[in-house]
Design an enzyme around this catalytic site. Structure first.
Site, PDB file in Angstrom:
ATOM      1  N   HIS A 219       0.877  -1.179   0.000  1.00 30.73           N
ATOM      2  CA  HIS A 219       0.000   0.000   0.000  1.00 30.73           C
ATOM      3  C   HIS A 219       0.911   1.224   0.000  1.00 30.73           C
ATOM      4  O   HIS A 219       1.218   1.792   1.037  1.00 30.73           O
ATOM      5  CB  HIS A 219      -0.897  -0.008   1.241  1.00 30.73           C
ATOM      6  N   LYS A 243       0.750   9.995   0.456  1.00 29.34           N
ATOM      7  CA  LYS A 243       1.300   9.123  -0.583  1.00 29.34           C
ATOM      8  C   LYS A 243       1.179   9.750  -1.968  1.00 29.34           C
ATOM      9  O   LYS A 243       2.132   9.793  -2.731  1.00 29.34           O
ATOM     10  CB  LYS A 243       0.591   7.770  -0.584  1.00 29.34           C
ATOM     11  N   THR A 244      -0.027  10.207  -2.288  1.00 23.56           N
ATOM     12  CA  THR A 244      -0.264  10.772  -3.619  1.00 23.56           C
ATOM     13  C   THR A 244       0.484  12.083  -3.799  1.00 23.56           C
ATOM     14  O   THR A 244       1.175  12.308  -4.799  1.00 23.56           O
ATOM     15  CB  THR A 244      -1.770  10.986  -3.842  1.00 23.56           C
ATOM     16  N   ASP A 258      -0.631   4.601  -5.235  1.00 26.32           N
ATOM     17  CA  ASP A 258      -1.324   3.944  -4.129  1.00 26.32           C
ATOM     18  C   ASP A 258      -1.014   2.465  -3.934  1.00 26.32           C
ATOM     19  O   ASP A 258      -0.962   1.997  -2.803  1.00 26.32           O
ATOM     20  CB  ASP A 258      -2.838   4.114  -4.311  1.00 26.32           C
ATOM     21  N   ARG A 324     -12.659  13.610  -3.371  1.00 22.55           N
ATOM     22  CA  ARG A 324     -11.605  12.994  -4.183  1.00 22.55           C
ATOM     23  C   ARG A 324     -11.826  13.265  -5.665  1.00 22.55           C
ATOM     24  O   ARG A 324     -12.920  13.633  -6.104  1.00 22.55           O
ATOM     25  CB  ARG A 324     -11.566  11.479  -3.955  1.00 22.55           C
TER      26      ARG A 324
END
Length: 532
Positions: A219, A243-244, A258, A324
């Site tokens: 992940h 993360k992104t 991701d 999102r």
């Protein structure tokens, strides 16, 4: 009646799925946009985006996710983390869901999960909503036209948001259900319009299959140096940890944001798109991601927009904090075309510390890396899951417990072995709070985080002077060019140093209590790295 770009060799009736309405096979983005708009599933946004709302469910429903208890997986599933569903209950659920879909139109997308042809999984995604089909096509890997000839799915996912499960009849918890049957190679999703359940169900599937082949399922986001895939970095972290954002570095090539695998050949993306949080997104801080919110077929999910101008409000979280956008990877200008990278040179573990205790960056020994990977400490950020309205400290093993069907030690041992074999340097990066806990302190400045990561990735940070953290035992840099030295010492950022000490002691105790569950399953060096 059937229409679509490709008439597949394996049709739904060949899978025992009959009596449906119109079946749309493998439509491309323009057709899916038209279908979604024609059916009133969303609205056309500026630049040709699709503005949608997911209804009651604006995040994942992890407590409604089940694994069917069959003999082939009985001894390999982490049942404490994956509630079981009996095969008979699943069969009733399957029959009832198909009965519910009788006469209804469905959209079928045949897709790849995994960029590496040697290790990818062919999946068929059957959805009740056209925009879910667009989401699946965006987020997974899109086969070439020739690859669809004779496409035979290894697993099939059926998603029917309008179907309501019956807990007494279907062995589930509520009207919402996500059920994985490894024996029948089926995934059923019902009672939720949140599209993220689709991608995370496939991720859970890969997290079971790939470790059995010696491949680490992660992940994480990943990128590599321009023209040098050998210089690959992976970023572990739960949703909301960065993360992104941090992997979308304009100075590096984005592999993915991701989900990735680490095989004997290197790193590979599972997906073909990105699913980025948009709350407070700005053109100044994240220009590449911001630009995607005005591009054709980007899905804008649960954001508030002006009914006349269709301008979206990036600060309005009245529907959810988990706003999102979903867009294809190639909308990022520096994205990798292949989705492939080398063996990670740097492994970054992202944590969102709502206690305000952890430093912005720390260097970990391999044993410490194993400890923090199994601990998976972070804060659940508002909106990511139902009922989470403010940051909540949590330990999510392997930075992805909701998607881990196997025991944590399986993933831990794989990561430890791969780090040792390929000599990766490991870092713990806190993107959470500084100067105090949530409600008192402030979020870690993203410019400082980027500067520290740049120094770690280019190797210069290894030449800094480090101090040993008295609470956690890892190495923390004392000074880094371009970063306020005070920020590197969390205690110095608090107005009351003694209050920091008390908070740090509390967090150390939480780490120690959580890690007791792994002590009987780990090697001595990792046990020695345990804190508290």
């Amino acid at each position: 009646m059937e229409t679509g770009r490709v008439n597949p060799a394996l049709k739904l009736e060949d899978q025992g799925i009959e009596g449906l309405g119109h079946i749309y096979y493998n439509l491309l983005e323009p057709d899916l946009m038209e279908q979604a708009l024609r059916r009133g599933e969303g609205h056309l946004g500026n630049g040709g985006t699709l503005l949608v709302a997911t209804g009651q469910h604006t995040g994942r429903s992890p407590k409604d996710k089940f694994v069917v208890r069959t003999p082939d997986v009985e001894d390999t599933i982490w049942w404490e983390n994956n509630p079981p569903m009996e095969p008979e209950a699943f069969d009733r659920l399957y029959r009832d869901m198909l009965a519910h879909l009788k006469g209804r139109d469905v959209f079928v997308e045949d897709l790849h999960a995994g960029a590496d042809p040697e290790h990818r999984l062919d999946v068929r995604m059957i959805t009740e909503l056209a925009w879910h089909a667009l989401f699946n096509r965006t987020m997974l890997r899109r086969p070439a036209r020739a690859e669809l000839d004779g496409f035979t799915p290894e697993f099939t996912l059926i998603n029917a948001p309008s179907f309501k499960a019956d807990p007494a009849r279907h062995g589930c918890r509520s009207e919402t259900v996500i059920a994985l049957n490894f024996q029948k190679k089926l995934i059923l999703v019902g009672g939720t319009g949140y599209a993220g359940e689709n991608k995370k169900s496939i991720f859970t599937l890969l997290n079971y299959i790939l470790p059995g082949k010696g491949i680490m399922a992660m992940h994480c986001s990943a990128n590599h140096a321009p023209g040098n895939p050998v210089d690959t970095a992976v970023f572990f972290g739960l949703s909301g940890t960065g993360k992104t954002t941090l992997s979308a570095d304009p100075n590096r090539v984005l592999i993915g944001d991701d989900e990735h695998g680490w095989s004997e050949r290197g790193t590979f993306n599972f997906e073909g798109g990105c699913y980025a949080k948009t709350i407070n997104l700005s053109a100044e801080a994240e220009p590449e991601i911001y630009a995607t919110t005005g591009k054709f077929a980007t899905i804008i999910e649960n954001m508030v927009w002006d009914k006349e101008t269709r301008e979206i409000d990036f600060e309005d979280d009245s529907l959810t904090a988990n706003t999102r956008c979903a867009y294809p990877l190639h909308y990022i200008s520096n994205a990798s075309e292949s989705g492939l990278g080398g063996h990670p040179k740097n492994v970054i573990m992202l944590t969102c510390d709502s206690f305000g205790v952890l430093p912005p960056i720390a260097r970990l020994t391999p044993a410490q890396a194993m400890y923090h990977f199994l601990s998976g400490f972070t804060a659940k950020v508002a909106g990511t899951e139902r009922g989470v309205t403010e940051p909540q400290p949590t330990f999510s093993t392997c930075f992805g417990a909701p998607f881990m069907p196997r025991r944590p030690e399986v993933y831990g041992a794989l990561l430890r072995d791969k780090i040792a074999r390929h000599g990766a340097t490991c870092w713990l990066v806190n993107t959470g709070w500084t100067g105090g806990a949530y409600g008192t302190g402030s979020r870690m400045p993203i410019k400082a985080t980027r500067a520290l990561l740049s120094a770690a990735l280019d190797g210069s940070l290894n030449n800094a002077t480090f101090r040993k953290d008295p609470h956690f035992g890892f190495d923390v840099p004392v000074t880094v060019p371009g970063v306020d030295a005070t920020l590197l010492d969390p205690r110095a950022t608090w107005e009351d140093p003694e209050a920091y000490d008390a908070q740090a002691a509390r967090l150390v105790g939480m780490f120690a209590e959580n890690f007791e569950q792994y002590l009987a399953h780990i090697d001595e060096d990792v046990r020695a790295a345990a804190i508290g």
